[in-house]
Every structure is written in structure tokens, then in C-alpha cells.
Design an enzyme around this catalytic site. Structure first.
Site, mmCIF file in Angstrom:
data_model
loop_
_atom_site.group_PDB
_atom_site.id
_atom_site.type_symbol
_atom_site.label_atom_id
_atom_site.label_comp_id
_atom_site.label_asym_id
_atom_site.label_seq_id
_atom_site.Cartn_x
_atom_site.Cartn_y
_atom_site.Cartn_z
ATOM 1 N N LYS A 73 8.535 49.253 45.696
ATOM 2 C CA LYS A 73 9.091 50.411 45.404
ATOM 3 C C LYS A 73 10.032 50.263 44.319
ATOM 4 C CE LYS A 73 7.815 52.411 49.785
ATOM 5 N NZ LYS A 73 7.763 53.420 50.753
ATOM 6 N N SER A 90 6.006 52.183 58.095
ATOM 7 C CA SER A 90 6.777 51.374 58.803
ATOM 8 C C SER A 90 6.301 50.272 59.880
ATOM 9 C CB SER A 90 7.406 52.520 59.814
ATOM 10 O OG SER A 90 8.099 53.344 59.307
ATOM 11 N N GLY A 135 8.734 55.059 55.942
ATOM 12 C CA GLY A 135 10.125 54.712 55.570
ATOM 13 C C GLY A 135 11.072 55.503 57.028
ATOM 14 N N ASN A 165 5.047 46.693 48.829
ATOM 15 C CA ASN A 165 5.137 47.718 48.062
ATOM 16 C C ASN A 165 6.791 47.583 47.825
ATOM 17 O OD1 ASN A 165 5.700 49.921 46.393
ATOM 18 N ND2 ASN A 165 4.886 51.191 47.798
ATOM 19 N N GLU A 197 4.733 58.678 47.742
ATOM 20 C CA GLU A 197 5.887 59.179 46.927
ATOM 21 C C GLU A 197 5.492 59.428 45.356
ATOM 22 O OE1 GLU A 197 7.626 55.579 47.522
ATOM 23 O OE2 GLU A 197 7.784 56.144 49.479
ATOM 24 N N HIS A 251 -0.051 56.750 45.811
ATOM 25 C CA HIS A 251 1.027 56.699 46.809
ATOM 26 C C HIS A 251 1.762 58.034 47.010
ATOM 27 C CE1 HIS A 251 4.760 55.595 49.054
ATOM 28 N NE2 HIS A 251 3.946 54.368 49.352
ATOM 29 N N GLU A 307 -1.704 55.750 55.073
ATOM 30 C CA GLU A 307 -0.499 55.768 55.094
ATOM 31 C C GLU A 307 -0.057 57.223 55.446
ATOM 32 O OE1 GLU A 307 1.695 52.452 52.894
ATOM 33 O OE2 GLU A 307 1.431 54.041 51.420
HETATM 34 P P1 PGA Z 1 7.400 51.436 54.642
HETATM 35 O O1 PGA Z 1 6.623 52.053 53.307
HETATM 36 O O2 PGA Z 1 6.739 50.207 55.312
HETATM 37 O O3 PGA Z 1 8.859 51.339 54.339
HETATM 38 O O4 PGA Z 1 7.375 52.592 55.719
HETATM 39 C C1 PGA Z 1 5.475 51.875 53.152
HETATM 40 C C2 PGA Z 1 4.789 52.348 51.847
HETATM 41 O O5 PGA Z 1 5.350 53.390 51.585
HETATM 42 O O6 PGA Z 1 3.984 51.790 51.271
#
Ligand code: PGA
Length: 253
Positions: free
Chosen positions: A11, A215, A175, A9, A99, A97, A169
Site C-alpha cells: 500500500k 488480516s 486491516g 501489498n 481501497e 483493490h 478480500e
Molecule cells: P491486511 O490487508 O492484510 O492489512 O488486512 C490486505 C489487503 O488489503 O490486501
């Protein structure tokens, strides 16, 4: 048999040249994949057309969208539809997601509409969900996750689950560098599969790929992916570098 999947992803990262360079690198590096494995990247929508074109040079690299609108078309400035994704050869989309939920106020009932719109277009849904830290700390995380599944997905017919991948997630792990332990991931993935089994039966539940996200890095991917109910990962930060992403791809077995 359900497949193992690693999906990146991106983003809102990478400009045009960076996106194409990364895609070219992935195409050059990704060899033939075994039948039971899939690898995907989800770039920002503005890059989809050119990433699809470059990825067509590889047998294995799939391309997904990061979001789509629930309406077929119309006066929704700034949005993209499932038909648009399809017309560029994009056959999968991330929905829900954290976000999107946190910053764009997407809730389970809106996501239910988006899920229906995607599946009606023949677009595979990668449905993202997971609890926030406070919910884990007050031990409501299993209930929260059950509701996120039921409210957005449990109106589907069993046969429609062929077009759904789940991505658990935990928001506190996205993140932050603070990943769930392999045991925490397995515990939640087993819960998710049992909730699916209760409603749809074992055969359906066993066929659904459940990815872990939050992560995932080259040094923890193998241990997380080796859990019996973890079928791969949704990768944010570590999907932006060929070396890291390919190391995570290699951790699928
Ligand atoms: P990350 O993000 O691997 O940077 O923690 C995962 C995601 O948001 O899909």
C-alpha cells in the site's frame, strides 16, 4: 496445476530506505521455492524500479504493481501505464483493490478496461474483489462477488485466464484484525470457483489461483491456506515485516 501464491501489498507504506531494506531482507531469507509456489511484493510505484533491481538477486521474489491506468499513454497526470510497468520488468499488477474502489471510485466497468489493458500488455492481473460488511450481513455477498467477477472479467476468453489471479478480500476483514474464518473463506472460494466453472468449465476454473486477503497473519495463515479452494493470500499489514511475511510464506504448502 494452479500455483500457491503469497503476495505482499505494501500500500502507501515505507520510504525508499525502508523499502530497500525490506526487499534486501526478503531476498536474503527467501530460499528456493518449490515449482508450485510463488512469492511477490507490490510496492508503491515510485519504488518499483529499485525493488525490481534488488529482487533480481533472488530466484523467487517477484514484483508487482498496485495499480495502472487503462490508457496506453497520454494526459493523465499522476498515473502510470502498463507499458511503464513492463519497461521496468514488472509483469503483474493488482487491480480493483477495495481501497481503489472506495477512495478512487473504481467500479467494475472501469476495471474491465484496466484488465483488458493489462492483459494486452502481457501483464498478469491480480483481480481484487469482495463484499462490504453490510452486504455480508444482508446476505447479498455471494451475488455481489458474482457481479464483481462477471462485470470485470467474464468477457475474457478461456485462454486469457492464464493471465489472471483472483484475490477475494472481504472488505470488513481488511486491516481490521477481523479475518474471515477458514470456513467462511472456503465457502466463498468454492462459490467463486463454481461461478467460474459455470461459464468456463472445470479445466479453466481449476487452473485459476484464488487468494484470500484480509488480516492474514502468521498465526492464522496455515489454517486459511489449508482450505481446498484457497491458493494463498494477499497480505497487507503483515507484509511490511520480514519475519511476519516469511512466516506467512512458510504457511503455503
Ligand atoms: P491486511 O490487508 O492484510 O492489512 O488486512 C490486505 C489487503 O488489503 O490486501
Amino acid at each position: 496445476m494452479r500455483k500457491k501464491i503469497v503476495a505482499g501489498n505494501w500500500k502507501m507504506n515505507l520510504d525508499k530506505n525502508q523499502a530497500l531494506a525490506l526487499t534486501n531482507d526478503l531476498v536474503d531469507t527467501l530460499g528456493d521455492l518449490p515449482e508450485h509456489q510463488r512469492v511477490m511484493v507490490c510496492p508503491p510505484s515510485i519504488h518499483l524500479s529499485s525493488v525490481v533491481e534488488v529482487a533480481s538477486g533472488s530466484k523467487g521474489l517477484e514484483v508487482g504493481g498496485q495499480n495502472m491506468h487503462q490508457a496506453g499513454s497520454g494526459a493523465y497526470t499522476g498515473e502510470i501505464s502498463g507499458a511503464m510497468l513492463k519497461s521496468y520488468g514488472v509483469n503483474s499488477v493488482l487491480l480493483g483493490h477495495s481501497e481503489r474502489r472506495a477512495y478512487f471510485h473504481e467500479d467494475n466497468s472501469l476495471l474491465r478496461e484496466k484488465v483488458d489493458a493489462a492483459l494486452a500488455m502481457g501483464i498478469e492481473v491480480i483481480y481484487c474483489f469482495g463484499e462490504i460488511l453490510e452486504e455480508r450481513e444482508n446476505e447479498t455477498h455471494f451475488d455481489v462477488v458474482s457481479s464483481q467477477l462477471k462485470e470485470a472479467l467474464f468477457h475474457l476468453e478461456a485462454s486469457q485466464w492464464n493471465g489472471v489471479v483472483l484475490a477475494y478480500e472481504p472488505v470488513w476483514a481488511i486491516g481490521t484484525g477481523r479475518t474471515a474464518s477458514p470456513e467462511q473463506a472456503q465457502e466463498m472460494h468454492a462459490h467463486i470457483r463454481s461461478v467460474l466453472t459455470d461459464t468456463y468449465g472445470t479445466e479453466c476454473a481449476d487452473g485459476v489461483s484464488i487468494l484470500y486477503g484480509g488480516s492474514v497473519k502468521p498465526d492464522n495463515a496455515k489454517e486459511i491456506f489449508s482450505q481446498p479452494d484457497v491458493d494463498g493470500g494477499l497480505i497487507g499489514g503483515a507484509s511490511l515485516k520480514t519475519e511476519d511475511f516469511m512466516a506467512i510464506v512458510a504457511a503455503m504448502s
